[in-house]
Design a protein around this motif. Structure first.
Motif, PDB file in Angstrom:
ATOM      1  N   VAL A 109       0.829  -1.302   0.017  1.00 34.24           N
ATOM      2  CA  VAL A 109       0.022   0.105  -0.194  1.00 34.24           C
ATOM      3  C   VAL A 109       0.936   1.345   0.094  1.00 34.24           C
ATOM      4  O   VAL A 109       1.573   1.382   0.918  1.00 34.24           O
ATOM      5  CB  VAL A 109      -0.961  -0.046   1.210  1.00 34.24           C
ATOM      6  N   LEU A 111       1.348   5.709  -0.714  1.00 34.16           N
ATOM      7  CA  LEU A 111       0.936   6.881  -0.203  1.00 34.16           C
ATOM      8  C   LEU A 111       1.536   7.726  -0.950  1.00 34.16           C
ATOM      9  O   LEU A 111       2.707   7.790  -1.513  1.00 34.16           O
ATOM     10  CB  LEU A 111       0.902   7.176   1.208  1.00 34.16           C
ATOM     11  N   ASP A 115      -1.326  13.421  -0.116  1.00 28.51           N
ATOM     12  CA  ASP A 115      -2.546  12.456   0.453  1.00 28.51           C
ATOM     13  C   ASP A 115      -3.025  13.349   1.920  1.00 28.51           C
ATOM     14  O   ASP A 115      -1.998  13.551   2.519  1.00 28.51           O
ATOM     15  CB  ASP A 115      -2.297  10.985   0.815  1.00 28.51           C
ATOM     16  N   ASP A 119      -7.154  10.565   5.416  1.00 29.89           N
ATOM     17  CA  ASP A 119      -7.244   9.702   4.433  1.00 29.89           C
ATOM     18  C   ASP A 119      -6.285   8.410   4.669  1.00 29.89           C
ATOM     19  O   ASP A 119      -6.669   7.295   4.930  1.00 29.89           O
ATOM     20  CB  ASP A 119      -7.360   9.832   3.009  1.00 29.89           C
ATOM     21  N   VAL A 120      -5.109   8.958   5.100  1.00 30.93           N
ATOM     22  CA  VAL A 120      -3.985   7.844   5.579  1.00 30.93           C
ATOM     23  C   VAL A 120      -4.397   7.107   6.970  1.00 30.93           C
ATOM     24  O   VAL A 120      -4.135   5.939   6.891  1.00 30.93           O
ATOM     25  CB  VAL A 120      -2.619   8.734   5.745  1.00 30.93           C
ATOM     26  N   GLN A 122      -7.296   6.259   7.792  1.00 29.20           N
ATOM     27  CA  GLN A 122      -8.420   5.143   7.020  1.00 29.20           C
ATOM     28  C   GLN A 122      -7.631   4.071   6.697  1.00 29.20           C
ATOM     29  O   GLN A 122      -7.953   2.809   6.845  1.00 29.20           O
ATOM     30  CB  GLN A 122      -9.298   6.012   6.232  1.00 29.20           C
ATOM     31  N   GLU A 123      -6.679   4.360   5.736  1.00 26.04           N
ATOM     32  CA  GLU A 123      -5.751   3.146   5.028  1.00 26.04           C
ATOM     33  C   GLU A 123      -5.098   2.374   6.328  1.00 26.04           C
ATOM     34  O   GLU A 123      -4.973   1.446   6.075  1.00 26.04           O
ATOM     35  CB  GLU A 123      -4.691   3.956   4.295  1.00 26.04           C
ATOM     36  N   LYS A 126      -7.762   0.223   7.825  1.00 25.59           N
ATOM     37  CA  LYS A 126      -7.939  -0.784   6.707  1.00 25.59           C
ATOM     38  C   LYS A 126      -7.009  -1.909   6.572  1.00 25.59           C
ATOM     39  O   LYS A 126      -7.343  -3.184   6.564  1.00 25.59           O
ATOM     40  CB  LYS A 126      -8.319  -0.236   5.437  1.00 25.59           C
ATOM     41  N   HIS A 127      -5.762  -1.610   6.630  1.00 25.17           N
ATOM     42  CA  HIS A 127      -4.714  -2.558   6.103  1.00 25.17           C
ATOM     43  C   HIS A 127      -3.821  -2.974   7.464  1.00 25.17           C
ATOM     44  O   HIS A 127      -3.317  -4.075   7.417  1.00 25.17           O
ATOM     45  CB  HIS A 127      -3.619  -2.007   5.303  1.00 25.17           C
ATOM     46  N   TYR A 132       4.514   2.370   5.058  1.00 25.55           N
ATOM     47  CA  TYR A 132       4.164   2.569   3.788  1.00 25.55           C
ATOM     48  C   TYR A 132       5.073   3.453   3.026  1.00 25.55           C
ATOM     49  O   TYR A 132       5.613   4.556   3.199  1.00 25.55           O
ATOM     50  CB  TYR A 132       2.842   3.387   3.803  1.00 25.55           C
TER      51      TYR A 132
END
Length: 239
Positions: A109, A111, A115, A119-120, A122-123, A126-127, A132
């Motif tokens: 993933v 970035l 960004d 939003d980061v 959230q990533e 999620k992961h 990153y």
């Protein structure tokens, strides 16, 4: 499939020689004696270290079988079938392709510097990754670790609150130390990656990650990411 009419001693010697050839290609030193290659290799590479004790004993057996030969095709003794099958299994481990991609995190993933940190976050939720690769104009420019984000937040707390509304990735990475990374081609093997980490360690550089791309360039899509932990977790087995 192994021909049944081969003597066990012949099968043993063939497997031993295949392992010897593999050690030569992995270690790459002028002294190609089996014991020397085995000792150096066991210190540098997990796979070789895993089979070190067995191969030490097999080297003694091989020397006895070969050095005590009195004529072509004659061996002083035949090794037990279990020993022969075991060394053949080890040989198969040494001879199969050990590409670094096989142990790498494949779903890398990435970035972008622009960004939003909202939003980061959230990533990350999620992961769940801890680091990153960061890209700018399609070139990898560094690595962002979750610990960097926590560190940045601790420095920017105001009345127990951290406002990330207008914060971008570039704001975080400009305020944290650079994490050393290397780029390697997809053809690289695990042994070369281990050597890369070891050489960096000798230079007192803590290599954080190795990013695998098609040709080892930082403007190519990452195909995999290997950390020092990935190398520790390798599970070589001949069972």
């Amino acid at each position: 499939m192994v021909r049944q009419d081969y003597h066990l001693s012949e099968r043993f010697e063939v497997a031993f020689n295949q392992i010897h050839d593999s050690l030569r290609s992995i270690i790459k030193i002028k002294d190609d004696r089996f014991k020397v290659l085995l000792n150096i290799g066991a210190r540098k590479h997990k796979m070789i270290g895993k089979f070190y004790n067995e191969l030490t004993q097999y080297a003694k057996l091989r020397n006895s079988l070969v050095h005590d030969k009195r004529e072509l095709g004659y061996y002083i003794a035949e090794p037990h079938i279990d020993v022969v099958e075991r060394i053949e299994k080890i040989s198969s481990v040494f001879n199969k392709p050990n590409y670094a991609l096989s142990i790498a995190t494949r779903n890398v993933v990435t970035l972008d510097c622009e960004d939003s940190m909202l939003d980061v976050i959230q990533e990350i939720r999620k992961h769940g990754y801890s680091q990153y690769p960061i890209y700018q104009n399609k070139h990898c420019v560094g690595l962002l670790k979750t610990v960097d984000i926590v560190s940045w937040m601790s420095k920017n707390v105001i009345n127990t609150m951290v406002d990330l509304t207008d914060i971008k990735v570039r704001d975080i990475i400009s305020d944290v130390k650079e994490h050393p990374i290397e780029y390697v081609p997809k053809s690289i093997d695990i042994f070369s990656v281990e050597d890369l980490y070891e050489n960096k360690h000798k230079d007192k550089v803590k290599l954080e990650a190795v990013i695998i791309t098609g040709n080892g360039k930082n403007n190519e899509k990452p195909l995999g990411l290997v950390t020092a932990w990935d190398l520790i977790e390798i599970d070589y087995t001949a069972d």
